[in-house]
Design a protein around this motif. Structure first.
Motif, PDB file in Angstrom:
ATOM      1  N   GLY A  37       0.807  -1.195  -0.008  1.00 40.02           N
ATOM      2  CA  GLY A  37       0.048   0.110   0.014  1.00 40.02           C
ATOM      3  C   GLY A  37       0.804   1.242  -0.072  1.00 40.02           C
ATOM      4  N   ARG A  38       1.979   1.078  -0.436  1.00 43.22           N
ATOM      5  CA  ARG A  38       2.937   2.538  -0.450  1.00 43.22           C
ATOM      6  C   ARG A  38       3.546   2.548  -2.011  1.00 43.22           C
ATOM      7  N   LEU A  39       3.324   4.056  -2.247  1.00 41.61           N
ATOM      8  CA  LEU A  39       3.484   4.458  -3.489  1.00 41.61           C
ATOM      9  C   LEU A  39       5.078   4.783  -3.531  1.00 41.61           C
ATOM     10  N   HIS A  40       5.622   4.599  -4.766  1.00 34.88           N
ATOM     11  CA  HIS A  40       6.918   5.063  -5.207  1.00 34.88           C
ATOM     12  C   HIS A  40       7.121   6.448  -5.451  1.00 34.88           C
ATOM     13  N   PHE A  41       6.121   7.076  -5.515  1.00 37.09           N
ATOM     14  CA  PHE A  41       6.053   8.687  -6.049  1.00 37.09           C
ATOM     15  C   PHE A  41       5.365   9.327  -5.228  1.00 37.09           C
ATOM     16  N   TYR A  42       5.190  10.860  -5.160  1.00 31.60           N
ATOM     17  CA  TYR A  42       4.622  11.591  -4.179  1.00 31.60           C
ATOM     18  C   TYR A  42       3.261  12.241  -5.208  1.00 31.60           C
ATOM     19  N   GLU A  43       2.221  11.860  -4.602  1.00 33.94           N
ATOM     20  CA  GLU A  43       1.059  12.456  -5.163  1.00 33.94           C
ATOM     21  C   GLU A  43       0.010  12.386  -3.993  1.00 33.94           C
ATOM     22  N   PRO A  44      -0.638  13.630  -3.655  1.00 34.46           N
ATOM     23  CA  PRO A  44      -1.484  13.809  -2.388  1.00 34.46           C
ATOM     24  C   PRO A  44      -2.700  12.989  -2.584  1.00 34.46           C
ATOM     25  N   GLY A  45      -2.733  12.052  -1.506  1.00 36.35           N
ATOM     26  CA  GLY A  45      -4.037  11.520  -1.370  1.00 36.35           C
ATOM     27  C   GLY A  45      -4.105  10.088  -1.893  1.00 36.35           C
ATOM     28  N   ARG A  54      -3.748  16.026 -13.608  1.00 34.20           N
ATOM     29  CA  ARG A  54      -2.898  17.266 -13.454  1.00 34.20           C
ATOM     30  C   ARG A  54      -2.122  16.524 -12.127  1.00 34.20           C
ATOM     31  N   GLU A  55      -0.705  16.480 -12.363  1.00 39.78           N
ATOM     32  CA  GLU A  55       0.203  16.053 -11.163  1.00 39.78           C
ATOM     33  C   GLU A  55      -0.046  16.972  -9.854  1.00 39.78           C
ATOM     34  N   GLY A  56      -0.304  16.287  -8.876  1.00 42.21           N
ATOM     35  CA  GLY A  56      -0.582  17.118  -7.558  1.00 42.21           C
ATOM     36  C   GLY A  56      -1.957  17.131  -7.513  1.00 42.21           C
ATOM     37  N   LYS A  57      -2.991  17.078  -8.364  1.00 37.82           N
ATOM     38  CA  LYS A  57      -4.392  16.750  -8.470  1.00 37.82           C
ATOM     39  C   LYS A  57      -4.923  15.513  -8.990  1.00 37.82           C
ATOM     40  N   ALA A  58      -4.013  14.416  -8.964  1.00 40.48           N
ATOM     41  CA  ALA A  58      -4.610  13.281  -9.916  1.00 40.48           C
ATOM     42  C   ALA A  58      -5.858  12.863  -9.277  1.00 40.48           C
ATOM     43  N   VAL A  59      -5.979  12.693  -7.827  1.00 43.50           N
ATOM     44  CA  VAL A  59      -7.220  12.021  -7.369  1.00 43.50           C
ATOM     45  C   VAL A  59      -8.492  12.685  -7.764  1.00 43.50           C
ATOM     46  N   GLU A  60      -8.395  13.923  -7.355  1.00 43.27           N
ATOM     47  CA  GLU A  60      -9.597  14.856  -7.888  1.00 43.27           C
ATOM     48  C   GLU A  60      -9.791  14.456  -9.493  1.00 43.27           C
ATOM     49  N   ALA A  88      10.713  21.199  -7.769  1.00 43.26           N
ATOM     50  CA  ALA A  88       9.944  20.529  -8.428  1.00 43.26           C
ATOM     51  C   ALA A  88       9.047  21.058  -9.564  1.00 43.26           C
ATOM     52  N   PHE A  89       8.571  20.724 -10.705  1.00 45.57           N
ATOM     53  CA  PHE A  89       8.021  21.714 -11.647  1.00 45.57           C
ATOM     54  C   PHE A  89       6.736  22.536 -11.319  1.00 45.57           C
ATOM     55  N   LYS A  90       6.199  22.097 -10.286  1.00 42.75           N
ATOM     56  CA  LYS A  90       4.948  22.500  -9.707  1.00 42.75           C
ATOM     57  C   LYS A  90       4.852  21.961  -8.403  1.00 42.75           C
ATOM     58  N   PRO A  91       3.981  22.576  -7.587  1.00 38.42           N
ATOM     59  CA  PRO A  91       3.875  22.218  -5.967  1.00 38.42           C
ATOM     60  C   PRO A  91       2.982  20.904  -5.876  1.00 38.42           C
ATOM     61  N   ASP A  92       3.087  20.228  -4.785  1.00 37.49           N
ATOM     62  CA  ASP A  92       2.466  18.876  -4.593  1.00 37.49           C
ATOM     63  C   ASP A  92       2.661  17.678  -5.528  1.00 37.49           C
ATOM     64  N   THR A  93       3.953  17.854  -6.071  1.00 33.11           N
ATOM     65  CA  THR A  93       4.477  16.795  -6.693  1.00 33.11           C
ATOM     66  C   THR A  93       5.993  16.548  -6.717  1.00 33.11           C
TER      67      THR A  93
END
Length: 431
Positions: free
Chosen positions: A42-50, A154-160, A318-323
């Motif tokens: 259940g662990r991700l290998h990259f950062y993506e909120p949520g 959108r990276e950082g907003k992928a779940v939404e 990072a190229f944008k926040p939340d990633t």
């Protein structure tokens, strides 16, 4: 229907999550055993909120599992999504080797009808190539369909974006495939477009290239705003109120980066040249984007009288926040140039790590923004992380050797920063 996701990177993991969330049984397939083991936990290998929380939820429920066994996974699923990478080659065209490998694997292992759906961003005409690769690899004839279903995450907003998409695009030449995909997505109420595969493939490239064009247009306009003593943020506000234009992607800054815009614009340019229908506007979009970081760097160089042996604090990688995505990040271009001019670079990003390169051995990677600011003669803000806006900038001034602030994202209030005693310059918003 049981769904197989081939490729468990950013697109694949998000696609797996969303289908599990809406009730389907999903398997993620990847050749990277380490990645698969992390996902099984259940662990991700990259950062993506949520996203990690939802992956973990469905791993625990049993609705989502992961494997490295290609043959068994392909044989055991009727609907297969291709979510593998399509990186850019040196000439800007898309590298389809991972797509081809996946198509051939499916062809070899299929044991009956399969619906293969391309989520990866692929050049126009790839659906036809996939069909050809699959057919050539078959050990025995089996019927299949190949459809295009591009992602708009959108990276950082992928779940939404995955759970509440603004549209679903399906490209297919098969009624059976259309009906199956409509069943898979039946819980979504957003607009649908069902079209030919080539059209669906082009919609993705055209969408990202148009957004990139808006960004480069505003960045070039910001340069003019500096000359005319006009605030580009106010210009953008006035433009954005026109519903024909909209307010999104009108923020001037250091330019776009990440895994999508740079490679998608390059591939669309290559496609246009191949068919002798050059998209000259996109050539300029790329040119502006590649030179935008230098525009701000010129301002800093002029202020400091050069960078040699000067201590420069870089806030954000990072190229944008939340990633944590640093692909084509303007900050990397900034760091490379500063090092070339013998600056002492101090870097802080709350999530993104500095890549391992020989030239970066002299970069001081800091554990906080305050640490990066210590004894710096200039600050260059490259990523608009919210925590940078919340920093006590009045107090932070005491940490600096010189209070020079160059805002590559026009994040801060120019008047407020100057009131604290900073020399402040943004991009087209100094007036």
């Amino acid at each position: 229907m049981k769904i197989l996701i081939i490729g468990t990177g950013y697109v694949g993991a998000t696609t797996a999550m969303v289908f599990a969330e809406i009730g389907w049984q999903v398997t993620g397939l990847d050749i990277d055993a380490g990645k698969i083991e992390r996902l099984r936990q259940g662990r991700l290998h990259f950062y993506e909120p949520g996203l990690e929380e939802l992956i973990s939820k469905h791993v625990q429920s049993g609705r989502l599992r992961f494997t490295t066994d290609k043959e068994t996974a392909i044989a055991g699923h009727d609907v297969i999504f291709l979510c593998v990478g399509t990186p850019s080659r040196p000439d800007g065209s898309a590298d389809l080797s991972y797509i081809q490998q996946a198509a051939e694997d499916i062809g070899r292992s299929m044991n009956g009808y399969k619906l293969v759906v391309t989520k990866s961003t692929v050049p126009v005409g790839t659906q036809e190539q996939i069909k050809s690769w699959m057919k050539a690899a078959q050990r025995q004839p089996s019927h299949f369909d190949v459809a295009s279903n591009p992602e708009f995450l959108r990276e950082g907003k992928a779940v939404e974006d995955a759970l509440r998409p603004d549209r679903i695009v399906i490209g297919t030449d098969s009624t059976r495939a259309t009906e199956q995909l409509q069943t898979l997505y039946r819980s979504f109420t957003c607009p649908w477009i069902v079209t030919k595969p080539r059209t669906a493939e082009l919609i993705k490239y055209a969408s990202n290239s148009f957004l990139a064009t808006k960004i480069s247009y505003m960045n070039e306009l910001a340069r003019l705003c500096d000359k005319l003593e006009v605030n580009v943020k106010e210009v953008a506000e006035g433009m954005g109120l026109d519903p024909r234009i909209g307010s999104s992607f009108l923020q001037a800054g250091l330019g776009y980066g990440g895994s999508c815009f740079p490679k998608d614009v390059s591939e669309l340019i290559m496609t246009s040249r191949k068919h002798e229908a050059n998209l000259h506007i996109l050539d300029q979009v790329v040119e502006v984007n590649h030179t935008q970081f230098a525009y701000l760097l010129d301002k800093a160089r002029s202020r400091l009288g050069g960078f040699a042996h000067k201590s420069i604090a870089i806030l954000g990688l990072a190229f944008k926040p939340d990633t944590d995505d640093i692909r084509e990040a303007p900050a990397l271009r900034m760091i490379d140039q500063l090092l070339l001019e013998q600056a002492n670079v101090r870097l802080f990003d709350p999530v993104a790590p500095l890549p391992v390169r020989p030239s970066y051995g002299v970069v001081t990677v800091c554990s906080s923004a305050e640490e990066a600011l210590r004894s710096a003669e200039a600050i260059i803000l490259c990523t608009e992380w919210p925590e940078f806006g919340q920093l006590d900038w009045e107090g932070a001034k005491a940490l600096l050797a010189e209070p020079n602030f160059f805002d590559g994202r026009n994040m801060m209030d120019a008047g407020r920063m100057r009131g604290f005693g900073y020399y402040y310059q943004g991009i087209g918003n100094d007036h």
